[in-house]
Write a protein that holds these residues in place. Structure first.
Motif, PDB file in Angstrom:
ATOM      1  N   CYS A 357       0.868  -1.176   0.000  1.00 26.34           N
ATOM      2  CA  CYS A 357       0.000   0.000   0.000  1.00 26.34           C
ATOM      3  C   CYS A 357       0.908   1.230   0.000  1.00 26.34           C
ATOM      4  O   CYS A 357       1.814   1.319   0.830  1.00 26.34           O
ATOM      5  N   VAL A 358       0.686   2.134  -0.935  1.00 28.93           N
ATOM      6  CA  VAL A 358       1.570   3.304  -1.072  1.00 28.93           C
ATOM      7  C   VAL A 358       0.744   4.588  -1.044  1.00 28.93           C
ATOM      8  O   VAL A 358      -0.478   4.556  -1.261  1.00 28.93           O
ATOM      9  N   PRO A 359       1.407   5.724  -0.782  1.00 32.39           N
ATOM     10  CA  PRO A 359       0.695   7.005  -0.914  1.00 32.39           C
ATOM     11  C   PRO A 359       0.104   7.100  -2.317  1.00 32.39           C
ATOM     12  O   PRO A 359       0.738   6.658  -3.291  1.00 32.39           O
ATOM     13  N   ILE A 360      -1.079   7.663  -2.410  1.00 31.03           N
ATOM     14  CA  ILE A 360      -1.864   7.571  -3.659  1.00 31.03           C
ATOM     15  C   ILE A 360      -1.091   8.085  -4.872  1.00 31.03           C
ATOM     16  O   ILE A 360      -1.191   7.507  -5.957  1.00 31.03           O
ATOM     17  N   SER A 361      -0.272   9.111  -4.700  1.00 33.07           N
ATOM     18  CA  SER A 361       0.426   9.681  -5.863  1.00 33.07           C
ATOM     19  C   SER A 361       1.464   8.719  -6.421  1.00 33.07           C
ATOM     20  O   SER A 361       1.928   8.883  -7.540  1.00 33.07           O
ATOM     21  N   ARG A 362       1.876   7.733  -5.672  1.00 36.07           N
ATOM     22  CA  ARG A 362       2.909   6.794  -6.101  1.00 36.07           C
ATOM     23  C   ARG A 362       2.330   5.476  -6.594  1.00 36.07           C
ATOM     24  O   ARG A 362       3.071   4.519  -6.848  1.00 36.07           O
ATOM     25  N   LEU A 423       8.875   3.973  -2.096  1.00 36.03           N
ATOM     26  CA  LEU A 423       7.899   5.007  -2.453  1.00 36.03           C
ATOM     27  C   LEU A 423       7.146   5.530  -1.238  1.00 36.03           C
ATOM     28  O   LEU A 423       6.160   6.256  -1.367  1.00 36.03           O
ATOM     29  N   GLY A 424       7.595   5.166  -0.058  1.00 40.21           N
ATOM     30  CA  GLY A 424       6.941   5.655   1.157  1.00 40.21           C
ATOM     31  C   GLY A 424       5.765   4.813   1.596  1.00 40.21           C
ATOM     32  O   GLY A 424       4.924   5.274   2.380  1.00 40.21           O
ATOM     33  N   GLY A 425       5.684   3.575   1.133  1.00 41.64           N
ATOM     34  CA  GLY A 425       4.541   2.733   1.444  1.00 41.64           C
ATOM     35  C   GLY A 425       4.833   1.680   2.500  1.00 41.64           C
ATOM     36  O   GLY A 425       5.870   1.721   3.175  1.00 41.64           O
TER      37      GLY A 425
END
Lengths: 474, 474
Positions: A357-362, A423-425
């Motif tokens: 699960c990643v931040p939506i923009s990624r 990606l920050g997820g």
């Protein structure tokens, strides 16, 4: 910090502890016919939807009350024997596997809806109630419980894994929807966390510490949840896109625009084909968004118009509407069965499931390359995504007897998780860590956070009897 | 279980630990001018908005980085001396009081907004950023952060107390809006909890364990929060009712109908008068609901129509609209200053604040009798409520030199909390336990849950140096 993910074992380490005959005797005395030592029952309680296979638990206790759970744990604690709570058996991460042996405590018979407080939008249930049974029980009140993992999981199991599903994009996950718990601790004591108040600052958030603790900190015996009014208007639609990239980029924009969409699910063409076969549907076999809109009639109309405009910008086809409640149910049942559609597409296969699960923009960065890599590998797969949350699953459909396929799938899994973390997820949006993601957890949170988790575990369960071997090594 | 609430001390137990000169010398070496021993600075860091007065901390470190916090904690840990994180100093529960002496670690200079990810609706800040500064910093992105306790509190302090405010009825509290934290532990180590992903099942929920832990489990050095799109349309209105009961019952129905109201605040007539005086307004001096509606123009219009119909049913007057953004700001600033309006109404007074929160259907039962009892007691008071959440505050305005008034106020407080607990509520919706509600916490959750909290505290902070004496006795 440099943690090697390749240290993740391809098979779980099994190190069973001896179960003394005196414990079995004491359990038999206390539980009579509620105790089973039958091979078939033990085996049924020693597997789940994960791809692993280990020896079953030594015995199964069918608990019928919190007192039963408490007494079983007290007896096991005397002998320092593991206890593993068992709900619907639908974990995909090996949560139920008795890697250290011990007693499976089946709470399936604790399946009562104890109190519906429609006037407060809350309900209190026993842990063995399934999500479908819960919604059946509250239907007449005009309320519903939105969290819906693929399987008809038990509410206890959904708490334990911090589950979510297709409605989480609007209604949140179990993290946001559990108000209070009754929990049997490692010593067999019954404690209460939380009240029916909507918010509280009363001390440590034990409720949310238990939610997602995968049976390693306590066994849930009572659960109070939030309910929601059934929306006045519901519209569901599918929209096909020429490419996966366009479907993903449309999703990103829907979320960034703040549309309060209730469901926003993605299947790729391969998976649509599997779902069509399994559920006898004729969905167009290209990248597909499945959407649902909840609200007042005017509010739903506004959402639909916004989303249609965004979809058109990315070349999406005209929306296909599920007009009647029956059509909607058919559509979402097919979506929920995508996992089984995948399994059915390769008879005899096992599934290794990813859950990044990643931040939506990624999301495009995380998802598209992962699908391409999988296609290049030749391993059969399915791909479904709770994409409104930035969460998607690759299901690698491996031949369980092929070490090569397992190794390839694990390699794909590692690449996917590394990409998501960069990606920050997170390595798991909703399935939990279980046996399979312990290395990923360490890489994601770092040694310090895992050390803190271990310190909490050791403080609350000094003999490590509560579902040992899951989440982290001790 | 039978816990006597009257055992709650009317004054906190002060038992300071010796601070060795060697520690002060080491801090001085490390921190130079960032260390202050000045009486005035220490006193400023040894009080908050609570009614208690105890000796100040022994020294104050002005931290400018996570490294500073880590080094200060490491030095204090060597000597087993307490450390107390200090943000804006606006706690109402004595969280900042150095009841065991020690070092105040002021994070006010750590006031940078580190990263605005508008494309993901997230922001990462240092703990000393205040809620107003945060909203100023993100304004140009079209996003906002909704959580708004009365004071311009620091984000770190708001995490520590699990704060909420007027928007929580729609947007949730700090519990729902913190995604990830950097935390300095009791040994001075820096750990990370969580990622920027919207949801996760990756191990124990350390983020939410820290949120609401009141500085007793770690010191926050970095905080990642959710942001929300500024609503397309905003409308704010007040509505007067002939009686408090009618205003409360209208609120209950608004919530039960599922109206997604953004703010739903109640003042009684006494408090409206104080607010009028303090903020130079001319609100009608009877029971008053202050409301705000967020959404699309059509969505807001729908909400307003529904709420107007409900209000009329309970005899509410015609809505008075705050038409311009300036009028809205004036209205909500007045609401946020209600606490100070109360304080100003009785020069020299101290406030004992209640914070009960009950399931919405029990709000009238909890609130109305508590107001009547207070009026009968003769103690001056103000009453404000985040009533959409079932949360309300009585502020007893006591003469700090009158033991009788304090005793009467505490008696009222006890009766109010007992009533709230009997109705399925909590003793604190948003202020935290601090020094003042330790007995209430025990009554609310029971001995078992508090024992679990203690076990966690002892595991993570074996020398009890992190803000000792708060939440529970060890």
């Amino acid at each position: 910090m440099n943690v090697s993910l390749t240290s993740e074992p391809l098979r779980p380490v099994v190190q069973t502890r001896p179960v003394p005959p005196a414990l079995i005797e004491a359990l038999s005395q206390r539980f009579g016919k509620q105790l089973s030592l039958a091979q078939v029952v033990r085996e049924q309680h020693g597997r789940d939807e994960s791809s692993f296979s280990v020896p079953p638990p030594d015995a199964v206790v069918f608990a019928e009350s919190a007192q039963d759970v408490s007494d079983a744990v007290k007896l096991a604690a005397q002998y320092k024997v593991p206890v593993i709570p068992f709900g619907a058996g639908s974990s995909v991460e090996g949560h139920l596997l008795a890697v250290q042996g011990g007693i499976s405590i089946d709470v399936g018979r604790m399946n009562q809806v104890l109190a519906i407080h429609a006037e407060d939008l809350t309900v209190t249930v026993q842990p063995g109630v399934t999500r479908k049974a819960l919604n059946e029980a509250v239907k007449s009140t005009g309320l519903f419980f939105p969290i819906d993992p693929g399987a008809d999981a038990s509410i206890g199991g959904m708490c334990a894994t911090r589950a979510s599903g297709t409605n989480a994009v609007r209604y949140g996950t179990m993290r946001e929807n559990v108000l209070a718990l009754d929990v049997v601790t490692a010593s067999g004591e019954l404690i209460h966390t939380g009240t029916r108040a909507k918010k509280s600052s009363a001390g440590y958030d034990l409720t949310r510490l238990m939610v997602g603790s995968e049976g390693t900190l306590g066994i849930l015996t009572e659960i109070t949840l939030k309910l929601y009014p059934l929306p006045e208007a519901v519209m569901a639609a599918t929209c096909s896109f020429a490419s996966l990239a366009e479907a993903v980029n449309a999703t990103i924009q829907i979320i960034q625009m703040g549309v309060p969409i209730a469901r926003c699910e993605l299947l790729d063409a391969v998976t649509v084909r599997m779902v069509n076969t399994h559920s006898k549907l004729s969905l167009p076999e290209s990248a597909l968004l499945l959407m649902e809109f909840h609200g007042s009639p005017a509010g739903v109309q506004e959402q639909v118009e916004t989303v249609q405009a965004i979809a058109a910008e990315f070349g999406g086809d005209t929306f296909e509407w599920a007009h009647t409640p029956e059509e909607r149910t058919r559509l979402w049942t097919a979506r929920h069965n995508a996992y089984f559609a995948g399994v059915q597409s390769r008879p005899g296969c096992k599934v290794i499931s990813t859950d990044a699960c990643v931040p939506i923009s990624r999301l495009a960065d995380a998802l598209l390359d992962s699908v391409l890599e999988t296609q290049a590998s030749g391993i059969p797969y399915f791909m479904v995504g709770h994409v409104g949350d930035g969460n998607f699953h690759m299901g690698y459909l491996i031949d369980p007897n092929s070490p090569e396929e397992r190794a390839t799938a694990e390699q794909l899994n590692h690449q996917l998780v590394r990409r998501a973390l960069a990606l920050g997820g997170t390595c798991t949006g909703e399935h939990g860590v279980g046996l399979h993601k312990k290395g990923f957890l360490l890489e994601e949170t770092g040694v310090g956070a895992v050390a803190m988790m271990r310190a909490i575990k050791t403080a609350l369960d000094p003999d490590n009897i509560l579902n040992p071997g899951k989440i982290f090594e001790l």
